[in-house]
Scaffold this active site. Structure first.
Site, PDB file in Angstrom:
ATOM      1  N   TYR A  32       0.863  -1.185   0.000  1.00  0.00           N
ATOM      2  CA  TYR A  32       0.000   0.000   0.000  1.00  0.00           C
ATOM      3  C   TYR A  32       0.902   1.239   0.000  1.00  0.00           C
ATOM      4  O   TYR A  32       0.816   2.113   0.854  1.00  0.00           O
ATOM      5  CB  TYR A  32      -0.973   0.004   1.186  1.00  0.00           C
ATOM      6  N   LEU A  33       1.750   1.295  -1.023  1.00  0.00           N
ATOM      7  CA  LEU A  33       2.859   2.248  -1.046  1.00  0.00           C
ATOM      8  C   LEU A  33       2.384   3.691  -1.165  1.00  0.00           C
ATOM      9  O   LEU A  33       1.458   3.997  -1.918  1.00  0.00           O
ATOM     10  CB  LEU A  33       3.780   1.924  -2.231  1.00  0.00           C
ATOM     11  N   GLY A  36       6.118   8.191   1.068  1.00  0.00           N
ATOM     12  CA  GLY A  36       7.152   7.872   2.062  1.00  0.00           C
ATOM     13  C   GLY A  36       7.939   6.630   1.643  1.00  0.00           C
ATOM     14  O   GLY A  36       9.182   6.617   1.659  1.00  0.00           O
ATOM     15  N   HIS A  37       7.223   5.565   1.233  1.00  0.00           N
ATOM     16  CA  HIS A  37       7.903   4.354   0.762  1.00  0.00           C
ATOM     17  C   HIS A  37       8.734   4.661  -0.497  1.00  0.00           C
ATOM     18  O   HIS A  37       9.843   4.149  -0.660  1.00  0.00           O
ATOM     19  CB  HIS A  37       6.886   3.284   0.356  1.00  0.00           C
ATOM     20  N   LYS A 149      10.049   7.600  10.478  1.00  0.00           N
ATOM     21  CA  LYS A 149       8.762   7.739  11.173  1.00  0.00           C
ATOM     22  C   LYS A 149       8.642   6.632  12.223  1.00  0.00           C
ATOM     23  O   LYS A 149       8.218   6.865  13.334  1.00  0.00           O
ATOM     24  CB  LYS A 149       7.586   7.669  10.209  1.00  0.00           C
ATOM     25  N   SER A 186       0.479   4.272   5.681  1.00  0.00           N
ATOM     26  CA  SER A 186      -0.596   3.506   5.033  1.00  0.00           C
ATOM     27  C   SER A 186      -1.853   3.575   5.883  1.00  0.00           C
ATOM     28  O   SER A 186      -2.968   3.520   5.381  1.00  0.00           O
ATOM     29  CB  SER A 186      -0.180   2.052   4.857  1.00  0.00           C
TER      30      SER A 186
END
Ligand code: PAF
Length: 280
Positions: A32-33, A36-37, A149, A186
């Site tokens: 569920y990119l 941030g990813h 995070k 996510s």
């Protein structure tokens, strides 16, 4: 882009990359990119020859009653986004592939897992370190990239790699934020209606703490109380913790004499959010 689902397939691909002298950067994710990813993936692409992103919603890091079943998934969307961010291989094993019948080994980091989220999610970090160790053995990376995070997760994984002589460079990437300051996650997709607005209390309270610090406030309790009051003034919120601690040991501090981590976990409605900043 290659998609590999088996452990043996991933290991032989990794052997091939290494045999041809290419370095491997791993970005472990649960899918569920979001942006941030993608920033983690771009960082891996800058620092390694081949980028592997794993997508695996790891059941062992969810406690009873947590959001394992609900956890958002979008594999096709993830493949598209990862390709654009420079990913060469997606490793997406099934649950049975990662935890076959008879599985009974766990990796546990002792002290730094006892603070912050470890108090509220007692099985979480053991699940994280076990799966990350397994991912390291599958992908055989030279470096692995994690978001700041999840600051405690980064500390725990750094500790594990040092303690177990893993010879993998751990790279931390600063928190990526929405334009209004909400840290990307996510789980933000769970926020409904006015909760999205209330969720800004995490970012606002970090800013408040930074202002207090820059005006000379060094008493952890004073900063903590101000942060808790600000969060409490937002509807739908309840605090799990607001902690000022040493960023390496994660032990609480009373007076901010050197770099201090301010870490928060706040429930907004039924969504548990975390955020942090360094003071000093
Ligand atoms: O940060 C996450 O998404 C997960 O904890 C990780 C590192 C992919 C392990 O499942």
């Amino acid at each position: 882009m290659r998609i590999i689902e088996s452990v043996s397939g991933m290991q032989s691909a990794a052997d091939g990359f290494r045999a041809s002298g290419r370095s491997i950067g791993l970005v472990p994710t649960m899918g569920y990119l979001h942006e941030g990813h993608l920033e983690l993936m771009r960082t891996a692409a800058q620092q390694s020859d081949v980028v592997v992103a794993s997508i695996f919603v790891n059941p062992t890091q969810f406690g009873p009653g947590e959001d394992l079943e609900q956890y958002p998934r979008d594999f096709d969307g993830d493949v598209q986004k990862a390709g654009k961010a420079g990913v060469d291989v997606i490793f997406s094993p099934s649950g049975e592939e990662m935890y076959p019948k008879g599985f009974q080994t766990k990796v546990r980091v002792e002290r730094v897992t006892k603070h912050l989220c470890g108090i509220f999610r007692p099985v979480h970090f053991e699940g994280v370190t076990t799966v990350v160790c397994k991912l390291f053995n599958c992908v055989k990376p030279d470096l692995a990239v994690f978001g700041e995070k999840d600051f405690q997760q980064l500390v725990v994984i750094e500790r594990m790699t040092v303690d177990l002589n893993m010879n993998i460079r751990i790279v931390g990437v600063p928190v990526q934020r929405e334009p209004d300051g909400l840290a990307m996650s996510s789980r933000n997709s769970y926020l409904i209606g006015q909760e999205r607005h209330s969720a800004l209390c995490l970012f606002k309270s970090l800013q408040l703490a930074k202002r207090l610090y820059s005006r000379g406030e060094r008493n952890a309790r004073t900063i903590r109380d101000a942060v808790i009051d600000l969060i409490a003034s937002h509807p739908f919120t309840s605090v799990d913790y607001v902690t000022l601690c040493d960023p390496v040991s994660l032990e609480d501090v009373e007076v901010l004499e050197r770099k201090t981590l301010l870490a928060l976990a706040v429930n907004v409605g039924r969504t548990r959010l975390i955020d942090n900043c360094i003071l000093g």
